[in-house]
Design a protein around this motif. Structure first.
Motif, PDB file in Angstrom:
ATOM      1  N   ILE A 157       2.478   4.261   0.700  1.00 30.53           N
ATOM      2  CA  ILE A 157       3.406   3.197   1.098  1.00 30.53           C
ATOM      3  C   ILE A 157       2.679   2.177   1.975  1.00 30.53           C
ATOM      4  CG2 ILE A 157       5.489   2.725   2.440  1.00 30.53           C
ATOM      5  CD1 ILE A 157       6.431   5.548   1.475  1.00 30.53           C
ATOM      6  N   LEU A 158       1.817   2.666   2.837  1.00 34.12           N
ATOM      7  CA  LEU A 158       1.044   1.748   3.686  1.00 34.12           C
ATOM      8  C   LEU A 158       0.207   0.799   2.828  1.00 34.12           C
ATOM      9  CD1 LEU A 158      -0.615   3.290   6.821  1.00 34.12           C
ATOM     10  CD2 LEU A 158       0.785   1.260   6.620  1.00 34.12           C
ATOM     11  N   SER A 159      -0.455   1.377   1.808  1.00 35.40           N
ATOM     12  CA  SER A 159      -1.275   0.539   0.926  1.00 35.40           C
ATOM     13  C   SER A 159      -0.420  -0.560   0.307  1.00 35.40           C
ATOM     14  CB  SER A 159      -1.879   1.369  -0.205  1.00 35.40           C
ATOM     15  OG  SER A 159      -2.942   2.101   0.297  1.00 35.40           O
ATOM     16  N   LEU A 165       2.183  -7.496   2.356  1.00 31.12           N
ATOM     17  CA  LEU A 165       2.690  -8.154   3.568  1.00 31.12           C
ATOM     18  C   LEU A 165       1.715  -8.081   4.723  1.00 31.12           C
ATOM     19  CD1 LEU A 165       6.093  -6.358   3.313  1.00 31.12           C
ATOM     20  CD2 LEU A 165       5.749  -8.745   2.791  1.00 31.12           C
ATOM     21  N   SER A 166       0.428  -7.993   4.397  1.00 34.60           N
ATOM     22  CA  SER A 166      -0.531  -7.779   5.469  1.00 34.60           C
ATOM     23  C   SER A 166      -0.389  -8.803   6.591  1.00 34.60           C
ATOM     24  CB  SER A 166      -1.920  -7.849   4.864  1.00 34.60           C
ATOM     25  OG  SER A 166      -2.854  -7.653   5.820  1.00 34.60           O
ATOM     26  N   ARG A 194      -6.967   7.716  -0.736  1.00 33.56           N
ATOM     27  CA  ARG A 194      -5.869   6.774  -0.450  1.00 33.56           C
ATOM     28  C   ARG A 194      -6.103   6.033   0.865  1.00 33.56           C
ATOM     29  NH1 ARG A 194      -0.309   9.256  -2.984  1.00 33.56           N
ATOM     30  NH2 ARG A 194      -1.271   9.838  -4.950  1.00 33.56           N
ATOM     31  N   SER A 195      -6.774   6.697   1.792  1.00 33.97           N
ATOM     32  CA  SER A 195      -7.082   5.998   3.052  1.00 33.97           C
ATOM     33  C   SER A 195      -8.027   4.835   2.774  1.00 33.97           C
ATOM     34  CB  SER A 195      -7.751   6.936   4.052  1.00 33.97           C
ATOM     35  OG  SER A 195      -7.016   8.119   4.137  1.00 33.97           O
ATOM     36  N   HIS A 201      -6.958  -2.772   1.625  1.00 33.26           N
ATOM     37  CA  HIS A 201      -5.916  -3.807   1.733  1.00 33.26           C
ATOM     38  C   HIS A 201      -5.859  -4.409   3.128  1.00 33.26           C
ATOM     39  CE1 HIS A 201      -4.307  -3.452  -2.221  1.00 33.26           C
ATOM     40  NE2 HIS A 201      -4.087  -2.157  -2.109  1.00 33.26           N
ATOM     41  N   LEU A 202      -6.305  -3.636   4.108  1.00 33.19           N
ATOM     42  CA  LEU A 202      -6.244  -4.119   5.492  1.00 33.19           C
ATOM     43  C   LEU A 202      -7.347  -5.159   5.752  1.00 33.19           C
ATOM     44  CD1 LEU A 202      -5.159  -3.630   8.440  1.00 33.19           C
ATOM     45  CD2 LEU A 202      -6.947  -1.933   8.684  1.00 33.19           C
ATOM     46  N   VAL A 203      -8.496  -4.949   5.097  1.00 35.33           N
ATOM     47  CA  VAL A 203      -9.688  -5.742   5.414  1.00 35.33           C
ATOM     48  C   VAL A 203      -9.529  -7.266   5.256  1.00 35.33           C
ATOM     49  CG1 VAL A 203     -11.958  -6.222   4.465  1.00 35.33           C
ATOM     50  CG2 VAL A 203     -11.367  -3.928   5.143  1.00 35.33           C
ATOM     51  N   PRO A 204      -8.956  -7.766   4.139  1.00 37.62           N
ATOM     52  CA  PRO A 204      -8.996  -9.221   3.944  1.00 37.62           C
ATOM     53  C   PRO A 204      -8.326 -10.006   5.067  1.00 37.62           C
ATOM     54  CG  PRO A 204      -8.312  -8.139   1.932  1.00 37.62           C
ATOM     55  CD  PRO A 204      -8.338  -7.086   2.989  1.00 37.62           C
TER      56      PRO A 204
END
Length: 1241
Positions: A157-159, A165-166, A194-195, A201-204
């Protein structure tokens, strides 16, 4: 209670029923209600609906649960914030429940809610608060080490949430990072994977500091030398981060590369695979920062692409073939003892080859070195035993070929041009490739007989690329390739896609090689292709018909005396094609190909088909009448009509002509053009068999086609009329009244030029020569001149356009050359016209231009009277007459140099006041005369120009420069050094003239001067450092011309020139001054023109020398330009849009710095009291900036930047900006197309 609330409370009641079907239907009805846009819920209903749906998630029936989840999606946008938060709270707490089914359904619910959260600025508060809730709950859930499935769902779900919506989660980024990093050490593989995805997805969108923290963490952990399974995870994470975060990894590469290189030495295949995937990501995302490490990475790839410890490749090739077969059998038997499933080495080979492919596709500048290092290695791997890996080897080699094609197309743009015979130097990469062709074919031709379909398809794709890249290179290898093609066409087990591939490769081969190469193999080649025509699958039939069409040309190539006898093959080819031609119940594509193929057969081999031809022609006539096949039939009849075999077409001509006539009325433009071409071919080649009466239906349609609204159709129609005038002079008498007015309208049209004008000149000459009574010389002349003799005061007399003077003058010259007897009288008439002060100005201008054009044909001789008339016209009060006189003098001098050139030079020296006009005449002479006739006069002209190169008047100086430049082209070896000398000794004015002259020596087609220029253009470009600002500006204009027309001249000098170019883009305070205008002060920037010239150069370099630029440095200057003066901002917006399409990665790297100036421009408002021009200027500027924004938003990764996402929302929410954005998207074809064209004049 409103009807909606009543209806919904009814449904809610049914949902509590004990019958699962009732619950199901009620939930379904609720979903349908919620999906309606019009539905409005009051607060009480909202609360009840939400509570009910959350309760249904725990329903015993799975179908009801699923429907309840689906209802959540439309509900998110229909209810108020508190209700959404309630939903999220319940779903999150269910996530950690003990019941597995409830957990699954809740995680589906959460994903549904996340997918529906609004991205617009109005909904951002809701999205933000919901995300906060979910995130904090999920971070808690991830910490639950005891239950892996909870962790997995939470990560999933986090991904999803970070992916969509980052931007809304910025405040959580650091806590997310600190909770994700420990998960990388989880004992469970799935959790780690998955991590990694979530981190990707967090990086950009995370801040640079966080990114560094993440990278530092990975490097620190890797440095500890963890167990192999952990190392794999970290390396995989690096690769993902690099793919997603792109350029940001660049600054850490110095430390990262040695670590990854070290891990390739660990004996673990999967780890090595991940290492190469990381290299590939680095190469694709940070090409510049990777430059120093490329050699290391290439060495590693070359080493590991052959890494196959469990298999022994034999060296000798013959044995190799047998051993492969035995090996296949062995493998099948010995599955128990040693299974290939344990062998992971193929993953290492595949990833290293993919890494090489990334290298080839991103570094065009290293292409030549790839041919010595990578190319032989790839060729050696064609024998790879693992099918998937072999496919990647083929792909990598094809990429190498494609890059070679890109390089050579750039090269040929510079080298080839007007004369195809001038290909002097071959592109070096193509030369290297040619040397590798024998080895390539040797490695491939055995693969073509493999059982493996994938391998064969790879071979055909690769060979097709090769044939496109180096046409003709496979000529001596055709005997080796033919068995492979035939095998793929005849092998029973071959699927149809494979056959189509084989046929389309064969097609490419036939098109790119000379016919003699195939003639001796006809016996082998034809039968399988003929068999394919009989195939039941229409795509195979149509491909095969196309191949046969080319083979027919091979049997008897036109224009070559062939020693090859096609007779034995004609019959079988004819019969199968005829069968397809007669069939009416087949696919459209097959019908068209059959018509075309049979047309080629009649055209090339008609004499072998004697009796059959008439039958075929009759079928063509039928196909001509059928709307679906008529266009193909028209083209085929054109082909047959022009055949050198003089096929007898008389039986079908009368009917065909009337059908063709009717096509001229149709609206389909392609059909009109095809029909006109067909009629022209018939009139030219079959005039004897056409009775003039049969042409009536065609003639009646032609007048409407001669019209300026479609110049190409007019041109083709006039060519047809010319053919008729030559073949049937009598038939033209009837139509002169209907066609000629249209032709004269066209001549007087401002749009007429080029080939259409040439066609009209031929037509007029044909008319005069046809000696038709009502189309005599004098009448035609009168009609041409008539509009110019009306007095200017008449209502429509002023409409005559300047271009039409020149067109009419050309027509008059054409008429007089067709009837030389009439010329002296006409010339005398013109002279009177010019002398007569009473005649209207337009008539005098036309008479002068006509004298010039007649003189250009050399029919005036050195008449003293004419010279007098011209000089007299120079002192006229009318500017138009003066200009016409200077044009006329130039044209006459072209016609007879010895008579007029000395006179012209004398006048230039004697008449300083008329110098400008006389120099125009001289320019015309130098431009239009061939070098051989100019040579004797070069010295005298040069001396004269030399005296005037420091003239104070800029217009005159530019003319002198243009004459000098074009004169240099006559004898470059002698004259270029003189220009160089003048550069050293002359004043600033002389220097600026010299540099402008050099600009005119750079022409867009190959010229003898090119090699000399290439050696010395560096000396001329040193003027970029000149003290005089004007000389610097002119040097930039010259540099721009070189970059635009002949980039090869300057590619090697970019390193030296760019620093000076970039220096000129900066605003210089010392050049800005204040001027007082009455009570106002006005700032004047003297450096603006130089800066504009510099930015124009930068734009040209993007198109022609992209690989020589350091894009990030380039972007620094673009960024400065975005804040400069109006004109420069317009230019830089264009550049930005161009850069986005050429190298998006670099633009993304600088995105945050580029957004601000764009935002500032788009959001500016003009002061209320400004003048109209100010408003228009600002509006144009905003539109231009918005085009750049639209181009940026077309790149998918852009939205990940928080500042850009915010700006996009700002645009959507402001009606004013949104309307500009919409008009750009809709009105200009997607925003980008319109921005790429820039006027380079």
């Amino acid at each position: 209670m409103s009807s909606v609330s009543y209806h919904i409370s009814n449904l809610l009641e049914k949902m509590t029923s004990t019958d699962k079907d009732f619950r199901f239907m009620a939930t379904n009805d609720l979903m349908l209600e919620l999906q309606k846009d019009s539905i409005k819920l009051d607060e009480d209903s909202e609360r009840r609906v939400v509570t009910m749906l959350l309760k249904l998630l725990e329903d015993k029936n799975g179908e009801v649960q699923n429907l309840a989840v689906k209802c959540l999606a439309p509900l998110v946008s229909k209810v108020k914030e508190p209700q959404v938060e309630t939903m999220v709270d319940v779903l999150c707490s269910n996530m950690t429940s003990d019941k597995e089914q409830l957990r699954d359904i809740s995680s589906m619910g959460l994903k549904t809610v996340i997918a529906e959260l609004p991205l617009t600025s109005s909904g951002l508060t809701l999205t933000g608060s919901v995300c906060k809730k979910i995130t904090s709950q999920l971070i808690g859930a991830m910490g639950k080490q005891d239950d892996v499935s909870v962790q997995l769902e939470a990560l999933d779900i986090l991904s999803d949430m970070l992916g969509r919506l980052s931007g809304a989660l910025v405040s959580f980024h650091s806590s997310l990072l600190s909770s994700l990093l420990p998960q990388l050490t989880s004992p469970r593989m799935a959790v780690r994977k998955r991590s990694i995805l979530a981190l990707g997805h967090l990086v950009p969108c995370c801040s640079p500091a966080l990114f560094s923290q993440l990278t530092e963490h990975l490097m620190k952990e890797l440095a500890k030398g963890p167990p192999t399974s952990m190392t794999r995870t970290y390396i995989q994470c690096l690769a993902t981060i690099s793919r997603q975060g792109g350029h940001r990894v660049g600054e850490h590469l110095e430390k990262l590369i040695p670590m990854v290189v070290k891990f390739t030495g660990v004996e673990d295949d999967e780890l090595r695979e991940y290492c190469f995937q990381a290299f590939e990501a680095f190469i694709r995302r940070c090409p510049k920062e990777m430059s120093p490490h490329i050699a290391t990475v290439t060495q590693l790839c070359l080493k590991f692409m052959t890494f196959d410890p469990n298999y022994n490749y034999d060296d000798s090739e013959e044995e190799d073939e047998d051993s492969m077969d035995i090996d296949d059998e062995l493998e099948e038997e010995s599955d128990d003892e040693y299974s290939d499933d344990d062998d992971m080495s193929w993953k290492v080979r595949r990833s290293s080859i993919k890494c090489l492919e990334a290298l080839i596709s991103t570094r065009l500048d290293l292409l030549l070195s790839f041919y010595s290092s990578i190319c032989p290695a790839l060729l050696a791997r064609f024998k790879e035993r693992e099918e998937n890996v072999r496919a990647d080897v083929f792909t990598a080699f094809s990429t190498l070929l494609r890059q070679t094609r890109v390089a050579s197309s750039r090269h040929s743009l510079i080298v080839s041009g007007s004369d195809p015979g001038v290909r002097r130097e071959e592109e070096p990469a193509v030369a290297l490739l040619k040397k590798q062709v024998p080895a390539t074919v040797k490695a491939l031709h055995r693969q073509l007989k493999e059982k493996s379909i994938k391998s064969r398809q790879g071979c055909f794709c690769l060979l097709t690329e090769l044939a496109h890249t180096v046409p003709g290179a496979l000529e001596e290898h055709i005997p080796a390739l033919i068995p492979g093609i035939v095998f793929s066409l005849t092998d029973k087990s071959t699927p149809s896609t494979m056959r189509i591939d084989a046929l389309s490769f064969f097609n490419v081969l036939l098109l790119s090689h000379p016919p003699q190469a195939f003639q001796s193999h006809m016996q082998v080649l034809l039968p399988p292709v003929v068999a394919c025509i009989e195939d039941t699958f229409y795509k195979i039939t149509s491909e095969a018909l196309l191949v046969i069409q080319h083979l027919v040309k091979v049997m008897r190539p036109q224009g070559q005396a062939g020693g090859f006898d096609p007779k034995p093959f004609v019959k079988e080819v004819f019969s199968v094609t005829m069968k397809r031609l007669k069939a009416t119940d087949i696919d459209q594509e097959v019908k068209e190909r059959a018509i075309s193929c049979m047309g080629h057969m009649v055209c090339h081999l008609g004499d072998h088909l004697r009796a059959e031809v008439q039958g075929v022609l009759a079928i063509f006539l039928e196909r001509l009448k059928n709307e679906i096949t008529r266009l193909t039939a028209v083209r085929t009849i054109t082909l047959i009509a022009a055949s050198p075999l003089k096929i007898d077409m008389s039986p079908i001509l009368p009917e065909a002509l009337s059908v063709l006539g009717s096509f001229l009325r149709k609206n389909q433009r392609a059909l009109k053009l095809g029909t006109l071409a067909c009629l022209t071919a018939l009139v030219t080649h079959h005039a004897a068999s056409i009775k003039p009466a049969a042409l009536e239906p065609v003639l009646s349609e032609l007048p409407t086609l001669v019209d300026e609204s479609d110049m190409h159709v007019s041109q083709v129609s006039i060519t047809l009329l010319t053919g008729m005038a030559k073949a049937y002079p009598s038939s033209l008498a009837k139509i002169s009244s209907s066609v000629l007015p249209g032709v004269f309208r066209l001549i007087h049209s401002p749009l007429l030029q080029g080939s259409t004008l040439e066609a009209i000149l031929e037509f007029l000459q044909a008319l005069v020569l046809s000696k038709t009574s009502n189309l005599s010389y004098s009448q035609l002349l009168k009609s041409l001149m008539e509009p110019f003799h009306r007095s200017q005061s008449s209502a429509d007399g002023s409409i005559v356009h300047r271009q039409s003077y020149h067109s009419v003058a050309r027509c008059v010259a054409a008429l007089s050359s067709a009837s030389p007897k009439e010329t002296p009288g006409t010339v005398a008439g013109f002279i009177q016209q010019v002398k007569n002060p009473g005649s209207p100005e337009s008539a005098r201008v036309l008479a002068l231009l006509c004298l010039g054009e007649v003189g250009r044909k050399g029919s005036l001789g050195g008449s003293k009277e004419v010279q007098g008339v011209i000089l007299e016209a120079f002192s006229s009060t009318s500017e138009e007459v003066k200009t016409a006189a200077s044009c006329a003098l130039g044209s006459m001098a072209v016609g007879s140099l010895s008579d007029y050139l000395p006179f012209l030079l004398k006048e230039i020296s004697a008449q300083p006041r008329r110098q400008y006009l006389l120099l125009h005449s001289l320019k015309e002479v130098i431009s239009a005369c061939p070098a051989s006739s100019l040579s004797p006069h070069v010295e005298s002209v040069w001396a004269l120009l030399f005296q005037n190169c420091e003239c104070q008047e800029e217009g005159t100086r530019n003319l002198v420069a243009e004459c000098l430049g074009k004169l240099t082209l006559v004898n470059p070896a002698a004259l270029l050094p003189r220009l160089k000398q003048l550069l050293k000794t002359g004043s600033p004015l002389a220097r600026s003239t010299v540099v402008t002259a050099i600009k005119f020596t750079i022409v867009d087609h190959p010229a003898p001067i090119d090699s000399l220029l290439k050696d010395c253009i560096g000396d001329f470009l040193k003027t970029l450092q000149d003290d005089d600002i004007n000389v610097r500006r002119i040097a930039l204009v010259m540099f721009n011309s070189a970059a635009h027309n002949k980039p090869s001249l300057i590619r090697g000098l970019l390193g030296r020139v760019l620093p000076h170019l970039y220096k000129e883009t900066q605003i210089r305070k010392d050049l800005i001054r204040e001027v007082e205008m009455g009570p106002f002060k006005h700032t004047v920037d003297d450096g603006l023109d130089v800066r504009k010239a510099a930015f124009e150069c930068m734009y040209s370099l993007l198109d022609s020398c992209l690989e020589g630029l350091d894009i990030l440095q380039f972007l620094d200057h673009v960024e400065e330009g975005l804040k400069d003066h109006y004109d420069i901002r317009m230019l830089t917006f264009l550049m930005l849009a161009r850069l986005v399409s050429l190298c998006p990665a670099a633009v993304l790297q600088r995105l945050d710095r580029l957004v601000e100036p764009l935002k500032a421009t788009v959001t500016t408002k003009v002061k209320a009291g400004s003048v109209k021009q100010e408003f228009e200027k600002q509006e144009e500027l905003r539109r231009s900036a918005m085009r750049a924004v639209a181009a940026l938003l077309a790149v998918p990764e852009v939205e990940r930047s928080p500042s850009m996402a915010e700006f996009a929302n700002q645009i959507k929410s402001s009606t004013d900006m949104a309307s500009i954005y919409q008009s750009i998207q809709g009105g200009e074809g997607g925003g980008i197309g319109a921005t790429e064209s820039m006027d380079m004049s």
